[in-house]
Design a protein around this motif. Structure first.
Motif, short mmCIF file in Angstrom:
data_model
loop_
_atom_site.label_atom_id
_atom_site.label_comp_id
_atom_site.label_asym_id
_atom_site.label_seq_id
_atom_site.Cartn_x
_atom_site.Cartn_y
_atom_site.Cartn_z
N GLU A 154 0.83 -1.21 0.00
CA GLU A 154 0.00 0.00 0.00
C GLU A 154 0.86 1.26 0.00
O GLU A 154 0.52 2.27 -0.63
CB GLU A 154 -0.91 0.02 1.24
N LEU A 155 1.97 1.20 0.75
CA LEU A 155 2.85 2.37 0.81
C LEU A 155 3.51 2.62 -0.55
O LEU A 155 3.68 3.75 -0.98
CB LEU A 155 3.93 2.16 1.89
N ILE A 156 3.87 1.52 -1.21
CA ILE A 156 4.50 1.63 -2.53
C ILE A 156 3.50 2.23 -3.52
O ILE A 156 3.82 3.13 -4.30
CB ILE A 156 4.99 0.24 -3.02
N ALA A 157 2.28 1.72 -3.45
CA ALA A 157 1.24 2.20 -4.37
C ALA A 157 0.90 3.66 -4.08
O ALA A 157 0.69 4.46 -5.00
CB ALA A 157 -0.01 1.33 -4.26
N GLU A 158 0.88 4.01 -2.79
CA GLU A 158 0.56 5.39 -2.40
C GLU A 158 1.58 6.37 -3.02
O GLU A 158 1.23 7.41 -3.56
CB GLU A 158 0.57 5.52 -0.88
N ALA A 159 2.86 5.98 -2.94
CA ALA A 159 3.92 6.87 -3.46
C ALA A 159 3.98 6.87 -4.99
O ALA A 159 4.70 7.67 -5.57
CB ALA A 159 5.27 6.46 -2.88
N LEU A 207 -12.60 3.46 0.89
CA LEU A 207 -11.93 3.36 -0.40
C LEU A 207 -11.14 2.05 -0.45
O LEU A 207 -10.20 1.85 0.33
CB LEU A 207 -10.98 4.55 -0.60
N THR A 208 -11.56 1.16 -1.33
CA THR A 208 -10.87 -0.13 -1.45
C THR A 208 -9.73 0.01 -2.45
O THR A 208 -9.77 0.88 -3.33
CB THR A 208 -11.84 -1.22 -1.93
N PRO A 209 -8.70 -0.86 -2.35
CA PRO A 209 -7.58 -0.75 -3.30
C PRO A 209 -8.03 -0.83 -4.76
O PRO A 209 -7.48 -0.16 -5.62
CB PRO A 209 -6.69 -1.95 -2.94
N ASP A 210 -9.07 -1.62 -5.04
CA ASP A 210 -9.52 -1.77 -6.42
C ASP A 210 -10.16 -0.49 -6.96
O ASP A 210 -10.13 -0.24 -8.17
CB ASP A 210 -10.53 -2.92 -6.54
N ASN A 211 -10.77 0.27 -6.07
CA ASN A 211 -11.42 1.51 -6.52
C ASN A 211 -10.49 2.70 -6.54
O ASN A 211 -10.85 3.79 -6.99
CB ASN A 211 -12.63 1.84 -5.62
N ALA A 253 2.25 -2.77 -6.92
CA ALA A 253 3.36 -2.95 -5.98
C ALA A 253 3.99 -4.34 -6.14
O ALA A 253 5.22 -4.49 -6.05
CB ALA A 253 2.88 -2.76 -4.55
N PHE A 254 3.15 -5.32 -6.41
CA PHE A 254 3.65 -6.69 -6.62
C PHE A 254 4.62 -6.70 -7.81
O PHE A 254 5.73 -7.23 -7.73
CB PHE A 254 2.45 -7.62 -6.87
#
Lengths: 357, 192
Positions: A16-21, A306-310, B74-75
């Motif tokens: 999640e942190l990687i995706a956030e950045a 807010l889900t990761p998919d949305n 991320a994966f």
């Protein structure tokens, strides 16, 4: 080249942190734009109305925007009575630090300072701060806000530092504050100077203008989570909602969104979550600072999930000219404008009201 | 221009589970540029970066199933980053890549010592990664973003400064403070 253990382990941080950045960075830019718009509007209104108002009115209106903290946070209400003007400067090794203003509400301390280095030298050094409240060490600032619009030089900057502390440190309406700044060259880690500021400020007016309410609201999510809201706190500088979130779905983001009775949009985001304790804070980055009107009679809020998919990830990479050897043309991230971190979040449960008056 | 529809992550993962080769095309369509940028930030070489990205697709194909990644970007990013770091170590990298990585190694020297010490004291890598997650959550959002952009995405200081509209010295200050906080946390938890 040898392997770096740190980089290797750091590679395994939360997805999640990687995706956030990977998403567009919004917080500071929107805040600055907002503050800039408000300041610009203020100047326009004052120019147009100066001829119509008497001297006292003009002066009062002007003072609304002469607090640096109000200007930088984009606060629309008059906050001069809560703001303690300090205006003290210390110069060491060509670097001057001016402590301009300080505000406390008994749980938070905001200080505004500017740092300036004589031109011709290097850029500003690293500035480390440390604060004591009534002789108890509070430590480094938890949050900092930069001026932004006017800050186009490497030699000068103005910042607001926010320190949070335990209310038990407050014994009376006057609070002793000690701030120590240290300037340090980043490359060599050499200390250039130490700057001490010691002063008393009053919290009486802001404390009495701080609204604290007990809440009894429960919202259940489809995934079996349960949010119990217990405390609401609001003043011109800060607003928080505290409670408990049991069985929070990992990876989801949560927001409390809504509006006050006068139609001002508000959004709270999670500031702290220590399962199950949760603290939402009024999101000042998207909507300017603390936009609840003092005249508002109630606040209507709803939980959003807010889900990761949305979650929207408007990522695309635009490679500009790449010099294979040592190219200066950096490729970079390009993102779309006009989005909010809460975009794609779904309403959960029923909206609820918090009575402000 | 042809409008290309982007699939939801779970739909792409479903394609992998159903062993449909179009899973790779959909991955390329949605995350190709993202993976390339992760590799490029380490290698600064088009061919090597493309090779890493292709290896990433193959690794994804081989590991889904049994895996079902919750955050597909991320994966894939993690795989690409590991492959690019590996490639950087094994191949003779260009001057730009070497200078870039030397800067990052220099900044993280103290952390490197502390991490090596922690591992010698029988701390598991997983425990350290969990501690890093805790540390990152304790940072204010801007500082966290700067730290991750610099040490996960390995962005240049200039790129991070542009992203945040900060000066480069402000970004360096933020990184310095965050590294200091992390060192303190490591010390508290029994590191060097």
């Amino acid at each position: 080249m040898k392997d770096s253990i740190f980089l290797k382990v750091f590679g395994e941080i939360d997805d999640e942190l990687i995706a956030e950045a990977a998403r567009e960075w919004k917080e500071e830019t929107i805040s600055k734009r907002r503050a800039g718009q408000l300041a610009a509007c203020a100047v326009m209104v004052l120019l147009l109305s100066a001829a119509l108002l008497n001297y006292k009115d003009v002066r009062a209106a002007w003072e609304k925007f002469t607090t640096k903290i109000g200007e930088m946070f984009g606060i629309r209400n008059d906050i001069t009575e809560y703001t303690n003007k300090i205006e003290k400067s210390v110069t060491k090794n060509g670097v001057t630090i001016t402590l301009k203003e300080a505000v406390t509400d008994g749980e938070n301390l905001w200080i505004v300072y500017s740092a300036r280095r004589e031109k011709g030298g290097d850029s500003l050094p690293l500035i480390i701060n440390n604060v004591w409240v009534n002789e108890a060490e509070v430590g480094e600032s938890q949050e900092m806000y930069s001026e932004g619009l006017r800050r186009d030089s490497n030699w000068e900057e103005t910042q607001i530092c926010c320190f949070r502390f335990d209310e038990s440190l407050i014994k009376s309406d006057f609070v002793n504050i000690k701030v120590v700044f240290k300037t340090m060259e980043i490359e060599t880690e050499k200390i250039l100077g130490e700057y001490l500021f010691n002063f008393d400020i009053s919290l009486e007016k802001l404390k009495s203008a701080t609204l604290e309410l007990t809440l009894d609201e429960t919202v259940r999510t489809e995934s079996g989570g349960e949010l119990k809201l217990a405390k609401f706190r609001y003043n011109a500088f800060d607003s928080t909602i505290k409670g408990y979130f049991y069985n929070m779905e990992g990876g989801n983001d949560y927001f409390l969104k809504g509006q006050d009775s006068l139609g001002n949009q508000v959004q709270y985001r999670i500031r702290n979550y220590n399962n199950p304790e949760i603290e939402f804070v009024l999101d000042t980055s998207l909507l300017g600072h603390a936009q609840i009107s003092p005249e508002a009679e109630y606040l209507t809020l709803q939980l959003y999930e807010l889900t990761p998919d949305n979650r929207k990830t408007p990522i695309y990479y635009e490679a500009t000219e790449i010099n294979e050897e040592y190219g200066e043309e950096d490729a970079g991230w390009v993102y779309e404008e006009g989005e909010s971190p809460a975009d794609g979040a779904d309403a959960v449960g029923e909206a609820f009201r918090i009575k402000l008056k | 221009m042809e409008e290309r529809e982007i699939m939801e992550d779970r739909e792409i993962v479903d394609l992998y589970w159903r062993r449909k080769e179009c899973a790779v095309w959909e991955t390329e369509k949605k995350y190709g540029k993202y993976c390339f940028s992760v590799a490029w930030n380490i290698l600064f070489c088009k061919e090597d970066s493309e090779e890493c990205v292709n290896d990433t697709y193959l690794a994804a194909w081989n590991s889904i199933p049994p895996k079902r990644p919750a955050v597909l970007s991320a994966f894939l990013g993690k795989i690409t980053r590991n492959k690019a770091i590996d490639c950087f170590r094994k191949k003779s990298a260009g001057k730009r890549a070497v200078f870039h990585m030397v800067d990052i190694y220099g900044e993280t020297e103290k952390l490197e010592t502390a991490f090596v010490y922690s591992l010698e004291q029988k701390q598991e890598e997983k425990e350290l990664a969990e501690m890093l997650n805790y540390f990152l959550h304790s940072l204010r959002k801007a500082d966290r973003d700067i730290f991750i952009r610099r040490y996960w995405y390995l962005d240049s200081i200039k790129a991070v400064a542009q992203r945040h509209k900060y000066t480069e010295s402000r970004v360096k200050s933020s990184l310095f403070r965050s590294r200091k906080k992390l060192l303190k946390l490591l010390e508290k938890r029994g590191g060097k």
